[in-house]
Design an enzyme around this catalytic site. Structure first.
Site, PDB file in Angstrom:
ATOM      1  N   ASP A 142      85.501  25.301  36.231  1.00 51.46           N
ATOM      2  CA  ASP A 142      85.109  24.526  35.056  1.00 51.46           C
ATOM      3  C   ASP A 142      83.583  24.456  34.955  1.00 51.46           C
ATOM      4  O   ASP A 142      82.888  24.347  35.971  1.00 51.46           O
ATOM      5  CB  ASP A 142      85.696  23.113  35.154  1.00 51.46           C
ATOM      6  CG  ASP A 142      85.705  22.402  33.820  1.00 51.46           C
ATOM      7  OD1 ASP A 142      85.424  23.051  32.789  1.00 51.46           O
ATOM      8  OD2 ASP A 142      85.990  21.190  33.808  1.00 51.46           O
ATOM      9  N   HIS A 158      80.350  32.172  30.263  1.00 52.89           N
ATOM     10  CA  HIS A 158      81.531  32.873  30.771  1.00 52.89           C
ATOM     11  C   HIS A 158      81.124  34.125  31.557  1.00 52.89           C
ATOM     12  O   HIS A 158      81.752  34.456  32.583  1.00 52.89           O
ATOM     13  CB  HIS A 158      82.451  33.252  29.616  1.00 52.89           C
ATOM     14  CG  HIS A 158      83.058  32.070  28.922  1.00 52.89           C
ATOM     15  ND1 HIS A 158      83.696  31.067  29.604  1.00 52.89           N
ATOM     16  CD2 HIS A 158      83.105  31.731  27.608  1.00 52.89           C
ATOM     17  CE1 HIS A 158      84.136  30.142  28.753  1.00 52.89           C
ATOM     18  NE2 HIS A 158      83.780  30.524  27.526  1.00 52.89           N
ATOM     19  N   LEU A 207      93.592  39.874  50.987  1.00 52.23           N
ATOM     20  CA  LEU A 207      93.567  38.730  50.074  1.00 52.23           C
ATOM     21  C   LEU A 207      94.460  38.984  48.864  1.00 52.23           C
ATOM     22  O   LEU A 207      94.372  40.036  48.227  1.00 52.23           O
ATOM     23  CB  LEU A 207      92.123  38.495  49.610  1.00 52.23           C
ATOM     24  CG  LEU A 207      91.932  37.458  48.492  1.00 52.23           C
ATOM     25  CD1 LEU A 207      92.242  36.063  49.002  1.00 52.23           C
ATOM     26  CD2 LEU A 207      90.516  37.523  47.929  1.00 52.23           C
TER      27      LEU A 207
END
Length: 599
Positions: free
Chosen positions: A362, A379, A472
């Site tokens: 956020d 962004h 991962l």
């Protein structure tokens, strides 16, 4: 009798019966008193009891092993259980019986988590010997209470609710302590052989016992006085008739007979004398039969006169075939790129490492606005921060990282131009195939509706290209909503019921999970939100049920891998209780004042 018990429990599949037989035989040879206590239960419940107790006993054996790394073996067994529970079956007989039991009776995994974590610490020798009775009782509670709660849950699901009276909480704790202390005394020789002293050190000091004498199996007058005192203490804790006089008749017989069997173990330990330090003490077969014979007769009569009001058992509704295990990519992946400043990840203890971190990234728009830039630049900067965090996750060895890229609400309520730009940045990252150079498995959670079809194809192409990676697992939540995910699972279950694919009448937690779009994703250990907001925003509601929560003020574009490592370090200091009461209230450092709790 085994065949009759399986028939009562509606277990007819030969492979499944063989799995339960493995549990049955294992307990009969290693845990005779506990096994015969389970035989006092109604026949339809006995196989489930074998599976539960065999799992706990096997986990204890794995932790206690002196051959190889017991903690690693226990951790691998625990992770395999997580996988098996998602698929509804297992290739390991004990886990296969346990998975069937947990699916049938809708038992929670949290109880196992508490016990396995305690055993793992014991195996690593990171948990110091209990210095005080309070520390010893915490270990007793973590070891014994979860199994008891599982049995109570099973009885409740069978139609017999046994209330735990608040006025008797201390008595319940003493009973648990009595069982644990009996185990500690009768198995003292085995523990000492491994170099473990499982008795409170404050009692050793009180009686003037030197730890070296115990570890060298020396029976001194001080040791004799200590053992005699502890034997009497355990007898007192086990002798609490008020606990079973208030129970329904069937459970009362089970509890009373079980306590009598454990007192017989204490008698065997007392008779052993100095030999108690040389080998485990167990009652003779004749002594055990004098207790279990009348106990079984009384239990059978009692359950016949006072049957369970609504005994409901059923095999798992579906038992999918296990997928082929993922293997490493034939091309050797590159190691993660180091941080520009050369910083290295902290060395966190393996047992304190989270398996799954989920992040709500956020603050991109606010970061750009504060700098007088278009929101799109925020962004783009956030995308760069994500790349560094992914490398940091791979570098520290995090198994699962899930990030919230775009919610269904974002897609509906944000300006189309902003959504287009965000998807453009995501498209560029996927088309660069950058993550494909590393040992990263990419997955996508979300709905295709509303997304460009070529972008959906790109997501699925990256997912397919990395499905064999074993490092991962990076899950992108894009056009994702938590309530939508649960709705999908419910719709899938309803469809299976309509088409006759479901057997039985109950929906268990494990069954519902198997219908989630990403049901095989492990539960989130740490949910981290940046940007100063303190809400979870419809993010992974199923998987975050017991997540530790962390809210930090820094905006996402200012984040890098060091912040991830700091978050994981803070997680490593948490004490996860899964709903249990803490032994003592931990002190929360000032810098962690905004952290959530797991309850």
């Amino acid at each position: 009798m085994f065949a009759a018990d399986c028939a009562q429990a509606e277990i007819h599949d030969p492979q499944l019966k063989a799995a339960y037989k493995t549990c049955h035989d294992y307990l009969r040879s290693t845990s005779a008193e506990e096994f015969w206590c389970l035989q006092l239960m109604p026949p339809a419940l006995r196989p489930a009891g074998w599976a539960l107790l065999a799992a706990y006993s096997l986990a204890d054996d794995l932790a206690d092993t002196t051959e190889g790394d017991g903690s690693q073996r226990l951790r691998e067994w625990r992770e395999a259980l997580d996988t098996d529970l998602r698929h509804g079956t297992s290739e390991d007989p004990v886990r296969q019986a346990l998975v069937h039991t947990m699916w049938c009776w809708n038992l929670k995994t949290a109880a196992f988590d508490v016990t396995f974590t305690a055993l793992e610490k014991d195996a690593l020798r990171t948990a110091p010997a209990a210095a005080t009775w309070q520390q010893w009782r915490t270990r007793s509670k973590d070891t014994n209470v979860p199994f008891m709660l599982q049995c109570l849950t099973m009885l409740r699901h069978a139609g017999l609710d046994i209330p735990l009276h608040l006025t008797r909480l201390d008595a319940y704790q003493r009973l648990s302590d009595g069982l644990f202390l009996t185990d500690s005394l009768t198995d003292l020789a085995d523990d000492l052989d491994r170099g473990d002293i499982t008795l409170p050190t404050e009692e050793l000091h009180r009686f003037g016992v030197c730890e070296t004498d115990l570890l060298q199996h020396r029976w001194t007058p001080a040791v004799q006085a200590l053992i005699s005192h502890l034997l009497n203490t355990a007898r007192t804790w086990l002798d609490q008739p008020q606990l079973w006089t208030g129970l329904p008749p069937g459970p009362a017989v089970v509890l009373r007979t079980g306590c009598t069997l454990y007192r017989a173990r204490l008698h065997a330990a007392e008779k052993a004398g100095p030999a108690l330090l040389q080998h485990a003490a167990r009652p003779t077969l004749a002594a055990r039969l004098r207790i279990t014979g009348p106990g079984r007769l009384l239990a059978a009569t009692t359950w016949r006169l006072f049957p369970l009001p609504e005994l409901r058992t059923a095999p798992p509704p579906t038992r999918p075939v296990l997928p082929a295990p993922r293997t490493a990519s034939p091309e050797l992946p590159q190691p993660p790129e180091p941080h520009a400043d050369g910083v290295r990840p902290p060395a966190l203890p393996a047992e304190c490492m989270p398996r799954h971190v989920a992040i709500i990234m956020d603050g991109n728009g606010r970061w750009a606005t504060a700098r007088g830039l278009p929101r799109n630049d925020g962004h783009k900067a956030g995308g760069k921060a994500l790349v560094d965090v992914v490398h940091g996750a791979a570098e520290i060895g995090l198994p699962h990282l899930t990030v919230y890229l775009l919610s269904t609400e974002n897609l509906e309520k944000r300006p189309p131009q902003e959504i287009d730009k965000l998807l453009t940045f995501a498209r560029e990252q996927l088309e660069s195939r950058d993550f494909l150079r590393y040992d990263v498995r990419i997955r996508w959670a979300g709905l295709p509706d509303g997304l460009p079809s070529d972008f959906v194809d790109l997501l699925r192409t990256n997912q397919a290209a990395t499905e064999d990676r074993t490092g991962l697992t990076l899950t992108f939540c894009l056009n994702y909503g938590g309530r939508s995910e649960l709705t999908q699972a419910a719709d899938s279950l309803a469809s299976a019921a309509r088409t006759g694919q479901l057997q039985g009448t109950r929906v268990s937690e494990h069954l519902l999970r198997s219908h989630l779009p990403l049901g095989d994703l492990p539960d989130v250990d740490l949910l981290w939100r940046t940007g100063g907001e303190q809400r979870i925003s419809n993010f992974l509601p199923w998987h975050t049920a017991y997540a530790e929560l962390l809210f930090t003020d820094k905006l996402w574009p200012d984040i890098d891998r060091r912040d991830l490592w700091k978050a994981m370090t803070q997680y490593s200091h948490r004490h996860r209780r899964y709903g249990a009461a803490p032994a003592s209230q931990p002190v929360v450092p000032a810098q962690e004042a905004r952290l959530g709790t797991s309850g």
